[in-house]
Write a protein that holds these residues in place. Structure first.
Motif, PDB file in Angstrom:
ATOM      1  N   ALA A  65       0.824  -1.215   0.000  1.00  0.00           N
ATOM      2  CA  ALA A  65       0.000   0.000   0.000  1.00  0.00           C
ATOM      3  C   ALA A  65       0.855   1.262   0.000  1.00  0.00           C
ATOM      4  N   ALA A  66       1.956   1.235   0.736  1.00  0.00           N
ATOM      5  CA  ALA A  66       2.840   2.403   0.816  1.00  0.00           C
ATOM      6  C   ALA A  66       3.672   2.574  -0.455  1.00  0.00           C
TER       7      ALA A  66
ATOM      8  N   GLY B  27      -8.605  -3.009  -0.876  1.00  0.00           N
ATOM      9  CA  GLY B  27      -8.437  -2.060  -1.975  1.00  0.00           C
ATOM     10  C   GLY B  27      -9.026  -0.697  -1.638  1.00  0.00           C
ATOM     11  N   GLN B  28     -10.217  -0.700  -1.064  1.00  0.00           N
ATOM     12  CA  GLN B  28     -10.885   0.564  -0.735  1.00  0.00           C
ATOM     13  C   GLN B  28     -10.196   1.288   0.419  1.00  0.00           C
ATOM     14  N   GLU B  29      -9.720   0.541   1.418  1.00  0.00           N
ATOM     15  CA  GLU B  29      -9.010   1.176   2.532  1.00  0.00           C
ATOM     16  C   GLU B  29      -7.683   1.770   2.077  1.00  0.00           C
ATOM     17  N   ILE B  30      -7.001   1.104   1.170  1.00  0.00           N
ATOM     18  CA  ILE B  30      -5.725   1.613   0.667  1.00  0.00           C
ATOM     19  C   ILE B  30      -5.939   2.899  -0.118  1.00  0.00           C
ATOM     20  N   VAL B  31      -6.964   2.923  -0.958  1.00  0.00           N
ATOM     21  CA  VAL B  31      -7.252   4.132  -1.736  1.00  0.00           C
ATOM     22  C   VAL B  31      -7.575   5.304  -0.815  1.00  0.00           C
ATOM     23  N   LYS B  32      -8.360   5.050   0.231  1.00  0.00           N
ATOM     24  CA  LYS B  32      -8.693   6.126   1.174  1.00  0.00           C
ATOM     25  C   LYS B  32      -7.454   6.651   1.887  1.00  0.00           C
ATOM     26  N   ALA B  33      -6.498   5.753   2.138  1.00  0.00           N
ATOM     27  CA  ALA B  33      -5.324   6.139   2.923  1.00  0.00           C
ATOM     28  C   ALA B  33      -4.259   6.854   2.106  1.00  0.00           C
ATOM     29  N   LEU B  34      -4.271   6.653   0.796  1.00  0.00           N
ATOM     30  CA  LEU B  34      -3.247   7.259  -0.047  1.00  0.00           C
ATOM     31  C   LEU B  34      -3.562   8.721  -0.342  1.00  0.00           C
ATOM     32  N   GLU B  35      -2.565   9.414  -0.836  1.00  0.00           N
ATOM     33  CA  GLU B  35      -2.758  10.801  -1.248  1.00  0.00           C
ATOM     34  C   GLU B  35      -3.787  10.846  -2.384  1.00  0.00           C
ATOM     35  N   PRO B  36      -4.448  11.990  -2.583  1.00  0.00           N
ATOM     36  CA  PRO B  36      -5.448  12.093  -3.652  1.00  0.00           C
ATOM     37  C   PRO B  36      -4.919  11.650  -5.014  1.00  0.00           C
ATOM     38  N   ASP B  37      -3.669  11.941  -5.279  1.00  0.00           N
ATOM     39  CA  ASP B  37      -3.086  11.564  -6.568  1.00  0.00           C
ATOM     40  C   ASP B  37      -2.036  10.486  -6.338  1.00  0.00           C
ATOM     41  N   CYS B  38      -2.355   9.256  -6.724  1.00  0.00           N
ATOM     42  CA  CYS B  38      -1.373   8.175  -6.556  1.00  0.00           C
ATOM     43  C   CYS B  38      -0.953   7.641  -7.930  1.00  0.00           C
ATOM     44  N   SER B  39      -0.899   8.542  -8.913  1.00  0.00           N
ATOM     45  CA  SER B  39      -0.593   8.128 -10.286  1.00  0.00           C
ATOM     46  C   SER B  39       0.798   7.520 -10.415  1.00  0.00           C
ATOM     47  N   ASN B  40       1.703   7.893  -9.509  1.00  0.00           N
ATOM     48  CA  ASN B  40       3.068   7.365  -9.585  1.00  0.00           C
ATOM     49  C   ASN B  40       3.277   6.135  -8.699  1.00  0.00           C
ATOM     50  N   HIS B  41       2.212   5.637  -8.110  1.00  0.00           N
ATOM     51  CA  HIS B  41       2.341   4.473  -7.240  1.00  0.00           C
ATOM     52  C   HIS B  41       2.754   3.255  -8.064  1.00  0.00           C
TER      53      HIS B  41
ATOM     54  N   LYS C  83       2.254   6.712   5.432  1.00  0.00           N
ATOM     55  CA  LYS C  83       3.169   7.850   5.293  1.00  0.00           C
ATOM     56  C   LYS C  83       4.451   7.608   6.085  1.00  0.00           C
ATOM     57  N   GLN C  84       4.292   7.101   7.303  1.00  0.00           N
ATOM     58  CA  GLN C  84       5.469   6.823   8.139  1.00  0.00           C
ATOM     59  C   GLN C  84       6.299   5.680   7.559  1.00  0.00           C
ATOM     60  N   GLU C  85       5.638   4.729   6.938  1.00  0.00           N
ATOM     61  CA  GLU C  85       6.358   3.599   6.325  1.00  0.00           C
ATOM     62  C   GLU C  85       7.270   4.078   5.208  1.00  0.00           C
ATOM     63  N   ARG C  86       6.773   5.007   4.407  1.00  0.00           N
ATOM     64  CA  ARG C  86       7.610   5.540   3.334  1.00  0.00           C
ATOM     65  C   ARG C  86       8.818   6.286   3.898  1.00  0.00           C
ATOM     66  N   ALA C  87       8.580   7.060   4.956  1.00  0.00           N
ATOM     67  CA  ALA C  87       9.688   7.795   5.589  1.00  0.00           C
ATOM     68  C   ALA C  87      10.697   6.826   6.201  1.00  0.00           C
ATOM     69  N   TYR C  88      10.191   5.758   6.798  1.00  0.00           N
ATOM     70  CA  TYR C  88      11.053   4.767   7.450  1.00  0.00           C
ATOM     71  C   TYR C  88      11.963   4.083   6.437  1.00  0.00           C
ATOM     72  N   VAL C  89      11.401   3.684   5.314  1.00  0.00           N
ATOM     73  CA  VAL C  89      12.189   3.010   4.282  1.00  0.00           C
ATOM     74  C   VAL C  89      13.248   3.946   3.707  1.00  0.00           C
ATOM     75  N   GLU C  90      12.931   5.237   3.661  1.00  0.00           N
ATOM     76  CA  GLU C  90      13.880   6.227   3.145  1.00  0.00           C
ATOM     77  C   GLU C  90      14.921   6.637   4.182  1.00  0.00           C
ATOM     78  N   GLY C  91      14.777   6.111   5.415  1.00  0.00           N
ATOM     79  CA  GLY C  91      15.755   6.382   6.456  1.00  0.00           C
ATOM     80  C   GLY C  91      15.456   7.592   7.310  1.00  0.00           C
ATOM     81  N   SER C  92      14.271   8.164   7.176  1.00  0.00           N
ATOM     82  CA  SER C  92      13.903   9.340   7.973  1.00  0.00           C
ATOM     83  C   SER C  92      13.346   8.909   9.320  1.00  0.00           C
ATOM     84  N   SER C  93      13.371   9.846  10.289  1.00  0.00           N
ATOM     85  CA  SER C  93      12.760   9.572  11.582  1.00  0.00           C
ATOM     86  C   SER C  93      11.249   9.525  11.411  1.00  0.00           C
TER      87      SER C  93
END
Length: 560
Positions: free
Chosen positions: A34-35, A164-178, A523-533
């Motif tokens: 999802a992230a 599928g529906q929960e993931i769409v709700k949780a993502l940013e309005p534009d997830c075209s680059n997902h 959102k935190q998962e993406r930051a975590y994978v990128e090495g951010s706090s």
């Protein structure tokens, strides 16, 4: 999300078992997918396993169609089989998009085998407890097998639509680059929702003629299928860094956790203050009924009830007036922790005055300690709460976690009895205590935790005493009401359970954001994978959940 007829069996079964779906939603594989952080190799292996699932679905639909005795039912099953075949085509489409080849030689893993064998055995009439003979039976018996087969497929369709529906709700309005946009769009689409609804409506229709005993068999098949589907997600090969579950076995050497929860209405269904007042009223009533003559200096049971009702009404009115005077007239533009703290200091003074009125009223006088403990033992917990703490306490040492309860409840005895009755004796309770002469309450309160500020002081003391400079320390606070607001914001992760409008209204006035936990996690998962706090104190962000099942899945997952 639409699930078939409100009164239908499909709706009832989904509602009954929906809490289990949190284990799929917060599964590390699903969160990474999802992230958008899931590595391509893991996704390819998942798709290869999913192909086995879909082939089994198509085969089971064919077998169910043979069992159905109604032309409309047969037509519905054919449509659903075609939808499963279209899903298989999605695999080829994705492979072309990414210029990769899914592992055609990949063997099904154990979780895939368990589900597909279960589904095909059900379609063949081999149903444990179903008393189903071979397929060469009467049309009625064959229809029953069709109902069982569809019942074993329905939860998987609904679970995929739900995810599928929960993931769409949780993502940013534009997830075209997902990277997994096509997968997400498929299972969140109106088309897939229609297929899920069609399956549920078919199940409702096929189940109409089932007896009570046969409906129980259907219930077991439905739940078993749902559990196998959740196990399927848990079994996906996955070795990358991830935030979930928060508490991981073997992680204790580098990280320490402090989990703190409120009690009343966060853990329990009822507020303990009303329970304690009711004990006092019933104690006096019982004394009156026994013809006691020593009540001349005490209020009657009817007077006590009037007093308690008046105190409750007065508390609500004066609390609202206090907030009206201290809150800013409109929401501020950014998070203002200092302003919020000052406002809640005024509320703290009000809370202390309210407790003084309770003591002066004598409404808590005359309660026997044994009656308090018995009432605590009967207090109902929120669904999933006791199990969460049980799992935590069982593995406290290996998980390097300590657990506390901070409550403005007037009686620590009722809290300890409530947890003890569920075998939860390892929780550290911080609350007020009633005062006693021998074993009977005097009506007084040993005041230790009266307000949001008091709660915050205790929370900070817990944090300071357990902090280790050589170990990363993460704090989690779980609460439902305004009295928890400062602690929720002070914790690294503040989780709001329940629907308190006052908590949200006050928080928003000072710039607090209330974010669904799943959305915040991505959102935190993406930051975590990128090495951010990731999680930080006093960020002004609180995370909302609908149940303890979400909390359990997020913190413990299904493997601990």
């Amino acid at each position: 999300m639409g699930v078939a007829d409100e009164a239908g069996v499909a709706r009832r079964l989904w509602t009954k078992f929906k809490k289990d779906t949190a284990l799929a939603q917060y599964n590390s594989f699903v969160v990474a997918l999802a992230a958008g952080t899931l590595n391509m190799t893991s996704f390819q292996q998942y798709m290869a396993q999913d192909a086995y699932f879909l082939k089994a679905f198509a085969q089971a639909y064919t077998m169910a169609e043979d069992c159905a005795d109604d032309d409309d039912d047969k037509a519905s099953i054919r449509e659903l089989r075609k939808a499963a075949e279209e899903e298989l085509n999605l695999h080829n489409s994705l492979a072309e998009d990414w210029d990769v080849e899914f592992a055609k030689e990949c063997s099904p893993n154990m979780a895939t085998v368990k589900y597909t064998e279960f589904l095909l055995a059900t379609a063949a009439g081999k149903v444990e407890g179903g008393k189903g003979p071979s397929r060469s039976v009467t049309p009625f018996e064959k229809t029953k097998i069709a109902a069982y087969t569809v019942g074993a497929m329905t939860p998987c369709m609904r679970l995929y639509a739900f995810l599928g529906q929960e993931i769409v709700k949780a993502l940013e309005p534009d997830c075209s680059n997902h990277p997994y946009k096509q997968w997400i769009e498929t299972y969140s689409s109106a088309k897939f929702e229609a297929s899920a609804l069609q399956t549920e409506e078919l199940l409702d229709k096929l189940a109409i003629s089932l007896t009570g005993e046969e409906l129980e068999v259907l219930r077991r098949l439905y739940y078993h299928a749902l559990k196998l589907e959740i196990e399927f997600f848990s079994a996906q090969p996955f070795s990358q860094r991830t935030l979930v579950p928060m508490l991981k076995l073997g992680d204790s050497a580098s990280r320490r956790y402090t989990i703190v929860s409120d009690f009343d209405l966060s853990c329990t269904v009822l507020d303990s203050s009303a329970v304690l007042a009711e004990i006092a009223i019933l104690t006096t009533l019982k004394t009156e009924q026994n013809g006691a003559e020593n009540l001349s200096d005490h209020k009657s049971s009817s007077e006590l009830r009037k007093t308690w009702d008046a105190l409750s009404s007065q508390y609500s009115e004066e609390c609202e007036e206090c907030l009206r005077k201290t809150l800013p007239p409109e929401e501020v533009g950014s998070f203002d922790y200092e302003g919020l703290h000052q406002s809640l200091e005024h509320l703290s003074q009000f809370e202390m005055e309210a407790n003084s009125k309770v003591v002066e009223s004598g409404v808590l006088e005359g309660i026997n300690i044994d009656d308090i403990k018995k009432a605590g033992e009967r207090l109902a917990f929120q669904d999933g709460c006791a199990n969460f703490f049980e799992q935590i306490l069982t593995k406290m040492d290996s998980l390097n976690v300590d657990v506390h309860i901070i409550s403005v409840c007037w009686s620590g005895d009722i809290i300890r009895a409530a947890f003890s009755s569920s075998g939860l004796d390892g929780l550290q309770v911080h609350s007020n205590e009633l005062t006693f002469v021998e074993s009977v309450s005097t009506g007084g309160i040993d005041r230790r935790v009266e307000s949001p500020v008091d709660k915050l002081k205790i929370f900070n003391n817990i944090w300071s005493s357990s902090k280790d400079q050589d170990t990363e320390h993460i704090s989690i606070y779980i609460g439902d009401g305004l009295g928890d607001l400062l602690c929720l914001l002070q914790a690294d992760i503040g989780i709001v359970i329940g629907t308190s409008s006052t908590l949200r209204r006050v928080g928003k006035r000072f710039g607090v954001s209330f974010v669904p936990l799943f959305s915040g996690l991505l959102k935190q998962e993406r930051a975590y994978v990128e090495g951010s706090s990731c999680w930080t104190k006093q960020s002004g962000i609180l995370y909302t959940v609908s149940s303890w099942s979400e909390i359990h899945a997020f913190i413990l997952g299904s493997s601990n």
